[in-house]
Design a protein around this motif. Structure first.
Motif, PDB file in Angstrom:
ATOM      1  N   ARG A  22       0.870  -1.190   0.000  1.00 42.80           N
ATOM      2  CA  ARG A  22       0.000   0.000   0.000  1.00 42.80           C
ATOM      3  C   ARG A  22       0.896   1.226   0.000  1.00 42.80           C
ATOM      4  N   TYR A  28       2.789  -7.175   3.868  1.00 44.53           N
ATOM      5  CA  TYR A  28       2.903  -8.597   4.191  1.00 44.53           C
ATOM      6  C   TYR A  28       3.733  -9.284   3.116  1.00 44.53           C
ATOM      7  N   TYR A  42      -6.244 -15.908  -0.273  1.00 47.34           N
ATOM      8  CA  TYR A  42      -6.491 -14.689   0.505  1.00 47.34           C
ATOM      9  C   TYR A  42      -7.867 -14.096   0.246  1.00 47.34           C
ATOM     10  N   SER A  47      -7.591 -15.395   9.168  1.00 49.34           N
ATOM     11  CA  SER A  47      -7.706 -14.738  10.461  1.00 49.34           C
ATOM     12  C   SER A  47      -8.158 -13.297  10.249  1.00 49.34           C
ATOM     13  N   ALA A  48      -8.638 -12.692  11.332  1.00 52.74           N
ATOM     14  CA  ALA A  48      -9.088 -11.305  11.241  1.00 52.74           C
ATOM     15  C   ALA A  48      -7.927 -10.376  10.912  1.00 52.74           C
ATOM     16  N   ARG A  49      -6.748 -10.675  11.418  1.00 51.08           N
ATOM     17  CA  ARG A  49      -5.573  -9.846  11.155  1.00 51.08           C
ATOM     18  C   ARG A  49      -5.238  -9.840   9.667  1.00 51.08           C
ATOM     19  N   ALA A  51      -7.288 -10.588   7.274  1.00 49.41           N
ATOM     20  CA  ALA A  51      -8.401  -9.942   6.563  1.00 49.41           C
ATOM     21  C   ALA A  51      -8.211  -8.426   6.533  1.00 49.41           C
ATOM     22  N   ARG A  52      -7.746  -7.849   7.650  1.00 51.49           N
ATOM     23  CA  ARG A  52      -7.493  -6.411   7.685  1.00 51.49           C
ATOM     24  C   ARG A  52      -6.370  -6.042   6.715  1.00 51.49           C
ATOM     25  N   MET A  53      -5.367  -6.894   6.650  1.00 48.73           N
ATOM     26  CA  MET A  53      -4.258  -6.630   5.732  1.00 48.73           C
ATOM     27  C   MET A  53      -4.730  -6.614   4.286  1.00 48.73           C
ATOM     28  N   GLU A  55      -7.690  -6.023   3.140  1.00 47.11           N
ATOM     29  CA  GLU A  55      -8.540  -4.845   2.907  1.00 47.11           C
ATOM     30  C   GLU A  55      -7.701  -3.591   2.683  1.00 47.11           C
ATOM     31  N   ARG A  56      -6.582  -3.474   3.371  1.00 49.22           N
ATOM     32  CA  ARG A  56      -5.738  -2.288   3.241  1.00 49.22           C
ATOM     33  C   ARG A  56      -4.892  -2.305   1.966  1.00 49.22           C
ATOM     34  N   TYR A  86       2.224  -6.952   9.126  1.00 41.89           N
ATOM     35  CA  TYR A  86       1.352  -8.103   9.325  1.00 41.89           C
ATOM     36  C   TYR A  86       2.098  -9.437   9.333  1.00 41.89           C
TER      37      TYR A  86
END
Length: 576
Positions: A22, A28, A42, A47-49, A51-53, A55-56, A86
């Motif tokens: 980004r 990551y 992906y 995991s939620a972590r 998933a946040r990665m 999205e960003r 991440y």
């Protein structure tokens, strides 16, 4: 997530490394045997972590490699270079105390975290209190100065340190240069492993104080002597290395909140000569210790000499790491008993060093509403491979530290049911306690590795037998504490959560170790298959869990294993 699938569709189905990015920053880094398939996964983050990665992330970069080993090492180097947020990533280890002897005309001794250029430094060490005790003992015995150059220069009379016996005052000529430097050499000999240089004079002084009936001073000297003798407690313990293994590293892992600590002990020629610690970001999900080891080993050793052998608390579980180490000729062992197991325990103790002044057990008592401070905690866990080689572990912690002599383990009936297995394990423990067949005291708290289902199974067993012990569970993925009445989502930095995590992780490690020893000790039908060597057998068992799992696999699934071609896959399928 559709964008991830679209990008993945354009990637080659070859080994390589990928980077989610980004604004030009790497978020990551990952490795893959098949880039296309791995990146496509992906779209459904694990995991939620992650998933946040996803999205960003705004972009994906990748590089193709010739082999999986190249991908492994490239991933390690990219993680160290970019420190992506991440990833489980290795941080520096400069925050641990060292002891330095400066390069002044009259060297100064001090505890520091940032040694001076030109100084002789020893460490780093994990126990600051013990280091300070030893440095004070050295100063009382040999009179080395601890003052700054500003206070040392231009003095006309000795300072208070000389008056109370901590310094021989070279600043005012109370001791000559040659004699002072001789005392400095004695201090160096101690830090280089010659314990008697400091222990012997302290012991003589202790005996003299006792004879003079100065019992308080004798007691203080006794405590100091114990600290001095314990200072090199790991350094003189020989490593029972196998033939040809001159360099051996021992690793221990501790996880507290979002931080993991890896303690490394290094042996040369059978003697421990180095100890250091390293911090990483802790992973989410299950098998956190294995994940930390799988991340640490390639990142740490990518730019360092590999040892002849690695002693670990558990298998990292990453086939790429295992294959790389095997290719490089590194023996990897998870010792269950003997001297090597004691060395792993020593590394674990270094990793689990407790923050000074925190009453974790008092905080745990208050958080759970217990009647007493839980000084004795037992942790239980179950390990198996699809219902085969089912075992249970029962570990004990006293005052927050592992009590290895009170560990127990149990081989259970073979059934692929985690709840039933936990019920049998806890019922076995409870019956032994109620019938007086267990020589250990009842715990102040029983901790179950798992969630509400495992806790209910344990409580059913306890109620049936009539054992009266407070019992809670700690789930791995969410780190949620489950009690019979409620659930707690404590802050990840809470000290009372950390003590439960230590017990839970040790119960898991001990169970997995016993399961692996049972599984590996059984001769399997794979031994009779022409073309299946130790490495291929290990990869098959790692992928499918057991011989029964391999038997149920299709030929196409067998062919996905590295080193298993069409002909070998057919032979395995026919033989099993």
């Amino acid at each position: 997530m559709d964008a991830v699938r679209d990008v993945a569709g354009e990637l080659p189905a070859e080994p390589g490394v990928y980077q989610f990015q980004r604004d030009g920053t790497t978020l990551y880094v990952g490795k893959a045997v098949d880039l296309r398939a791995r990146v496509r996964s992906y779209a459904d983050p694990r995991s939620a972590r992650i998933a946040r990665m996803v999205e960003r992330a705004e972009a994906l970069d990748f590089a193709v490699t010739d082999t999986e080993t190249q991908a492994l090492l490239l991933e390690a180097n990219l993680i160290k270079r970019h420190q992506p947020k991440y990833n489980v990533r290795l941080k520096d280890d400069k925050s641990y105390p060292l002891v330095q002897l400066t390069d002044h005309e009259y060297p100064r001794i001090e505890v520091t975290r940032d040694p001076n250029e030109g100084a002789t430094a020893y460490g780093p060490y994990t126990d600051l209190g013990r280091v300070e005790t030893v440095v004070k003992a050295i100063r009382e015995t040999y009179g080395l100065r601890g003052c700054s150059p500003h206070k040392f220069e231009g003095r006309e009379r000795p300072c208070l340190d000389h008056d109370i016996g901590l310094c021989t005052a070279p600043c005012t000529g109370e001791i000559g240069e040659e004699a002072y430097l001789g005392d400095v050499e004695s201090a160096k000999r101690f830090f280089e492993g010659e314990t008697g240089v400091l222990a012997d004079p302290i012991e003589r002084e202790m005996e003299r104080a006792a004879q003079e009936e100065a019992f308080e001073r004798a007691a203080n000297l006794r405590d100091r002597l114990e600290a001095v003798r314990a200072f090199h407690s790991g350094g003189g313990e020989a490593v029972a290395a196998q033939s040809g293994e001159r360099h051996v590293d021992v690793l221990g892992v501790a996880i507290e909140g979002d931080t993991a600590t890896v303690a490394r002990l290094h042996s040369e020629g059978g003697q421990l000569v180095e100890r250091d610690q390293h911090t990483l970001t802790a992973p989410e999900g299950e098998d956190r210790v294995a994940t930390v080891l799988a991340a640490f080993v390639p990142q740490y050793y990518a730019e360092r000499r590999l040892p002849d052998a690695l002693l670990l608390p558990e298998d990292p579980g990453d086939p790429d790491v295992a294959d790389w180490l095997e290719t490089e000729g590194v023996a990897v062992r998870v010792p269950g008993a003997g001297r090597e197991a004691r060395l792993v325990d020593l590394a674990l103790k270094n990793a689990h060093r407790r923050a000074g002044g925190r009453d974790e057990l008092g905080a745990l008592r208050d958080a759970l509403g217990l009647d007493r401070r839980p000084e004795r905690i037992e942790g239980v866990d179950v390990s198996h491979a699809q219902g085969k080689a089912v075992v249970g572990s029962d570990v004990t912690f006293v005052d927050g530290s592992a009590e290895k002599s009170d560990y127990r383990r149990k081989k259970l009936d073979e059934e692929n049911d985690d709840y039933a297995n936990m019920y049998r394990l806890v019922k076995w423990r409870a019956e032994r306690a109620v019938e007086g067949r267990d020589d250990r005291p009842d715990p102040d708290l029983l901790l179950v590795d798992g969630g509400a289902g495992q806790l209910d199974a344990a409580l059913d067993a306890i109620e049936e037998v009539g054992w009266d012990v407070p019992t809670v569970a700690l789930a791995k993925r969410e780190e949620t504490v489950v009690t019979p009445d409620t659930q707690y989502d404590w802050d990840e930095d809470a000290p009372h959560l950390h003590v439960l995590q230590r017990v839970r992780d040790e119960a898991h490690r001990f169970a997995v170790q016993y399961h692996q020893s049972l599984r590996d000790s059984v001769d399997t039908a794979l031994d009779d298959v022409d073309g299946v060597g130790p490495a291929t057998r290990k990869r098959l068992l790692r992928r499918f869990g057991s011989v029964e799992g391999i038997r149920d696999a299709s030929v196409d699934e067998l062919r996905e294993i590295d080193g298993v071609g069409p002909a070998l896959a057919e032979r395995v399928a026919r033989r099993l």
